[in-house]
Design a protein around this motif. Structure first.
Motif, PDB file in Angstrom:
ATOM      1  N   VAL A  41      74.165 -38.641  22.418  1.00 21.03           N
ATOM      2  CA  VAL A  41      74.330 -39.808  23.295  1.00 21.03           C
ATOM      3  C   VAL A  41      73.260 -39.793  24.387  1.00 21.03           C
ATOM      4  O   VAL A  41      72.712 -40.845  24.736  1.00 21.03           O
ATOM      5  CB  VAL A  41      75.749 -39.849  23.903  1.00 21.03           C
ATOM      6  N   ILE A  42      72.932 -38.622  24.883  1.00 15.05           N
ATOM      7  CA  ILE A  42      71.893 -38.527  25.924  1.00 15.05           C
ATOM      8  C   ILE A  42      70.543 -38.971  25.368  1.00 15.05           C
ATOM      9  O   ILE A  42      69.797 -39.700  26.032  1.00 15.05           O
ATOM     10  CB  ILE A  42      71.826 -37.097  26.495  1.00 15.05           C
ATOM     11  N   PRO A  52      74.181 -42.714  29.723  1.00 16.10           N
ATOM     12  CA  PRO A  52      75.109 -42.262  28.678  1.00 16.10           C
ATOM     13  C   PRO A  52      76.515 -42.830  28.894  1.00 16.10           C
ATOM     14  O   PRO A  52      77.214 -43.142  27.937  1.00 16.10           O
ATOM     15  CB  PRO A  52      75.104 -40.736  28.824  1.00 16.10           C
TER      16      PRO A  52
END
Length: 108
Positions: A41-42, A52
């Motif tokens: 996600v980052i 995020p």
């Protein structure tokens, strides 16, 4: 829901009561595809230039689906490799899916 005095003034002046940034236009298909490719996600947030938290809040289901598709594709590839005769993959799948435990042979 109560509105603040500042919001009431904005409404009277013909402006929106909402403050803050306008929402980013992020395509859910890009988020899901990147998740399916194994991006964190980052990493997705960095590429799409957003937080995020924004991705988690707006696209949690798509991120989850992308991860599930990745896992399914990898499992299928491992299964095919095992069925093609890869002893290493057969042993690995046996241990991880069938909970098989290797025992040491004691000659005798």
């Amino acid at each position: 829901m109560r509105i603040t005095t500042a919001q009431a003034i904005r409404i009277r002046q013909g402006r929106s009561a909402k403050t803050g940034r306008p929402p980013l236009d992020i395509d859910w298909q890009i988020v899901e595809t990147m998740s399916e490719m194994g991006f964190t996600v980052i990493e997705i947030a960095t590429v799409l230039e957003c937080s995020p938290d924004t991705l988690h809040r707006r696209f949690a289901a798509h991120i989850k689906r992308g991860k599930a598709l990745l896992a399914a594709a990898l499992r299928a590839a491992q299964f095919l490799r095992a069925m093609q005769g890869s002893t290493v993959m057969q042993i690995w799948l046996g241990k991880n899916i069938l909970s098989q435990v290797g025992t040491k042979y004691r000659g005798g």
